[in-house]
Design an enzyme around this catalytic site. Structure first.
Site, PDB file in Angstrom:
ATOM      1  N   LYS A 189       0.951  -1.155  -0.078  1.00 37.35           N
ATOM      2  CA  LYS A 189      -0.231   0.027  -0.012  1.00 37.35           C
ATOM      3  C   LYS A 189       0.969   1.273  -0.081  1.00 37.35           C
ATOM      4  O   LYS A 189       1.609   1.478   0.899  1.00 37.35           O
ATOM      5  CB  LYS A 189      -0.867   0.012   1.199  1.00 37.35           C
ATOM      6  CG  LYS A 189      -2.145   1.194   0.980  1.00 37.35           C
ATOM      7  CD  LYS A 189      -2.527   1.697   2.404  1.00 37.35           C
ATOM      8  CE  LYS A 189      -1.698   2.640   3.238  1.00 37.35           C
ATOM      9  NZ  LYS A 189      -1.932   4.003   2.448  1.00 37.35           N
ATOM     10  N   GLU A 192      -1.557   7.561  -0.073  1.00 34.65           N
ATOM     11  CA  GLU A 192      -2.573   8.032  -0.969  1.00 34.65           C
ATOM     12  C   GLU A 192      -2.150   9.354  -1.853  1.00 34.65           C
ATOM     13  O   GLU A 192      -2.569   9.654  -2.666  1.00 34.65           O
ATOM     14  CB  GLU A 192      -3.873   8.195  -0.334  1.00 34.65           C
ATOM     15  CG  GLU A 192      -3.952   9.236   0.670  1.00 34.65           C
ATOM     16  CD  GLU A 192      -3.255   8.777   1.970  1.00 34.65           C
ATOM     17  OE1 GLU A 192      -3.214   9.543   3.002  1.00 34.65           O
ATOM     18  OE2 GLU A 192      -2.795   7.894   2.100  1.00 34.65           O
ATOM     19  N   GLY A 242       7.059   5.564   8.039  1.00 34.79           N
ATOM     20  CA  GLY A 242       6.055   6.623   8.501  1.00 34.79           C
ATOM     21  C   GLY A 242       6.101   7.339  10.027  1.00 34.79           C
ATOM     22  O   GLY A 242       7.408   7.117  10.462  1.00 34.79           O
ATOM     23  N   GLY A 247       3.105   4.272  13.645  1.00 35.25           N
ATOM     24  CA  GLY A 247       3.751   2.744  13.941  1.00 35.25           C
ATOM     25  C   GLY A 247       3.433   2.109  15.324  1.00 35.25           C
ATOM     26  O   GLY A 247       3.279   1.080  15.309  1.00 35.25           O
ATOM     27  N   GLU A 264      10.185   1.620  10.633  1.00 32.27           N
ATOM     28  CA  GLU A 264      11.041   2.872  10.310  1.00 32.27           C
ATOM     29  C   GLU A 264      10.301   4.131  10.630  1.00 32.27           C
ATOM     30  O   GLU A 264       9.581   4.390   9.666  1.00 32.27           O
ATOM     31  CB  GLU A 264      11.730   2.775   9.063  1.00 32.27           C
ATOM     32  CG  GLU A 264      13.103   3.615   8.738  1.00 32.27           C
ATOM     33  CD  GLU A 264      12.966   5.031   8.649  1.00 32.27           C
ATOM     34  OE1 GLU A 264      13.013   5.733   9.421  1.00 32.27           O
ATOM     35  OE2 GLU A 264      12.320   5.376   7.422  1.00 32.27           O
ATOM     36  N   CYS A 298      13.157  11.646   6.937  1.00 26.27           N
ATOM     37  CA  CYS A 298      13.241  11.006   8.425  1.00 26.27           C
ATOM     38  C   CYS A 298      14.781  11.251   8.887  1.00 26.27           C
ATOM     39  O   CYS A 298      15.024  11.315   9.988  1.00 26.27           O
ATOM     40  CB  CYS A 298      12.864   9.518   8.441  1.00 26.27           C
ATOM     41  SG  CYS A 298      13.904   8.568   7.373  1.00 26.27           S
ATOM     42  N   GLU A 398       9.391  16.368  15.566  1.00 28.88           N
ATOM     43  CA  GLU A 398       9.951  16.082  14.482  1.00 28.88           C
ATOM     44  C   GLU A 398       9.112  17.161  13.595  1.00 28.88           C
ATOM     45  O   GLU A 398       7.937  17.050  13.316  1.00 28.88           O
ATOM     46  CB  GLU A 398       9.591  14.448  13.575  1.00 28.88           C
ATOM     47  CG  GLU A 398      10.359  14.532  12.460  1.00 28.88           C
ATOM     48  CD  GLU A 398      10.111  13.165  11.864  1.00 28.88           C
ATOM     49  OE1 GLU A 398      10.909  12.657  11.204  1.00 28.88           O
ATOM     50  OE2 GLU A 398       8.955  12.454  12.200  1.00 28.88           O
TER      51      GLU A 398
END
Length: 505
Positions: A189, A192, A242, A247, A264, A298, A398
């Site tokens: 997947k 989107e 992501g 996560g 990750e 990231c 972040e």
């Protein structure tokens, strides 16, 4: 001196809108619902994609399960699997130009960086092909004259692969070819927001000779598609890249049937610059590290720790270099920093900067949305924030944008402590001409990758992944392949040497 270097909209021909469908069992499948992706830089509709439901996931998982269980891929000789992966790599290179253009328009990243991403992805497929033929286990020949034991590494089974929007093709290629090299089957997947290059890969997989059903692509949102891919009892492993928040959710969902999870996640990656460093090289790497991929990375070097005696001069150097970084039209090869992925994300970046100012930090460069001539305001200025203290949100969260924070330190121990005072542990860097400083830093800092006198150099051979809230498991390299395997011990007795446990009279 002007605050920054701008590249206005260039007159470039743009491709027609793509229509993306699910790819299941080697067949294209229509969707009952559809979503559109507007280019963050150019505003037009780049792609129209099917939006899947749990029904498409059920079908895709069933197909992948059947493909694994009947051995059409998992029981092929490694030589045959490697040959398919090598053909995929060749086909990626043959179509790299179109892949890069579509990725630039969907994500907003500069075209030169998209080209580099696609070329690097082809190299990942080639390296995975090499690993497919070099897989090995262990043997134990010293257990006695009548016993031989071996350790086998077998494919884990059906893998759900969920990828993000910031490096859609690269991150897919950090996962998929390694899973295939191990012999797994997959349901994929993509985000989107950037689904097209993943869908475009399907044609290349078929052309390369991958058996139908081995890779299946379901488009749509995390809820319901990603959630069902994570929870499905017939899925043996989930690998996700992501946000840390998502996560955690995937880990909870997958825990119900104890499937393996590789994550990750986020990063708040520090670079410590010591007074004896090559400051020109360090400044250039800092600028690259924070603005590469619009800071939506990231591994972004989003916070620097500078030794007190050089802090003022070094920040001035970084500010001066930042003014020469080219922001603007991602389709122009001269552009180094493109558009922010969505208006909402641009506003979140700005909220971080404003909150830091309110907390007492100082914005010495940039801050605020940027209006690029001919393209609009879905851009953000190169931003440097000083006077940051460890308790400020901007030092800990972040930001995921072109925003650099600056803190200072006095000693090596203080630098390591500041680096480790974070929930994340993805990567870190150290700049010093003293090898003892570099080694002590590398051993003391809590991070999955430590760069010394460089930033963000990566190679297919060198494993990648984080610690703490940056994730679990590893990608690429030999360890990246082993993530997709299970260990089986085989113990063999030679001859009729086992003494009977039951004594008969």
């Amino acid at each position: 001196m002007t605050e920054m270097t701008l590249v206005p909209r260039r007159d470039a021909a743009l491709p027609e809108m793509r229509v993306n469908r699910h790819w299941i069992g080697g067949q294209w499948m229509e969707g009952a619902h559809w979503t559109e992706r507007h280019s963050p830089s150019h505003g037009h509709v780049v792609s129209r994609s099917a939006a899947g439901t749990e029904a498409e996931v059920e079908t895709a998982v069933a197909v992948a399960r059947a493909a694994f269980d009947d051995g059409r891929w998992s029981r092929q000789p490694a030589k045959a699997r490697a040959a398919v992966l090598l053909r995929v790599a060749d086909l990626i290179e043959a179509h790299a130009g179109l892949f890069a253009v579509i990725e630039t328009l969907e994500s907003g990243k500069p075209i030169t960086q998209a080209r580099g991403e696609v070329a690097g992805a082809a190299d990942l497929w080639r390296y995975a092909a090499a690993l497919a033929r070099t897989g090995e286990g262990d043997s134990f020949n010293g257990l006695g004259p009548d016993i031989l034991a071996t350790i086998l590494k077998e494919p884990i089974g059906v893998v759900s692969i969920i990828t993000p929007w910031n490096f859609p093709f690269w991150i897919l290629s950090q996962k998929l070819p390694f899973a295939l090299a191990a012999g797994c089957t997959c349901v994929v997947k993509p985000s989107e927001m950037t689904p097209s290059t993943t869908v475009m890969l399907a044609d290349l997989l078929a052309e390369a000779g991958l058996p139908s059903g081995v890779v299946n692509i379901v488009l749509g949102l995390g809820q319901p598609v990603g959630a069902r891919m994570s929870a499905h009892p017939a899925v043996d492993m989930v690998t996700f890249t992501g946000s840390t928040a998502v996560g955690r959710t995937i880990s909870r969902i997958a825990a119900d049937n104890l499937k393996k999870v590789a994550l990750e996640l986020g990063g708040k990656n520090p670079q410590a610059i010591f007074a004896d460093a090559d400051l020109d090289s360090a400044a250039d790497a800092v600028v690259f590290g924070v603005y590469f991929n619009v800071g939506q990375c990231c591994n972004s070097g989003s916070r620097i720790l500078v030794q007190e005696e050089i802090a003022e001069a070094f920040v001035a150097k970084v500010v001066a270099l930042s003014r020469h970084v080219t922001f603007g039209d991602p389709m122009d090869p001269e552009t180094q920093v493109g558009a922010i992925v969505t208006p909402e994300h641009r506003d979140r970046i700005d909220a971080h900067v404003k909150a830091a100012q309110a907390a007492g930090a100082r914005v010495v460069l940039g801050g605020g949305a940027l209006d690029v001539p001919g393209l609009g305001a879905q851009f953000y200025r190169p931003t440097i924030v000083t006077g940051v203290t460890p308790d400020m949100a901007i030092a800990r969260d972040e930001v995921f944008g072109p925003v650099l924070t600056v803190q200072t330190f006095r000693t090596l121990d203080e630098a390591i402590a500041l680096c480790n005072d974070a929930d994340y542990g993805l990567s870190a860097g150290v700049w010093s001409e003293n090898v003892h400083t570099c080694l002590a830093f590398a051993r003391g800092v809590q991070a999955g990758t430590v760069w010394t006198n460089t930033w963000m150099d990566g190679f297919p051979e060198v494993t990648f992944g984080g610690v703490k809230q940056s994730g679990q498991g590893r990608e690429i390299g030999r360890y990246g392949l082993e993530e997709f395997t299970e260990i089986k011990s085989v113990v063999m007795r030679i001859g009729r040497t086992r003494a009977n446990w039951v004594k008969t009279r």
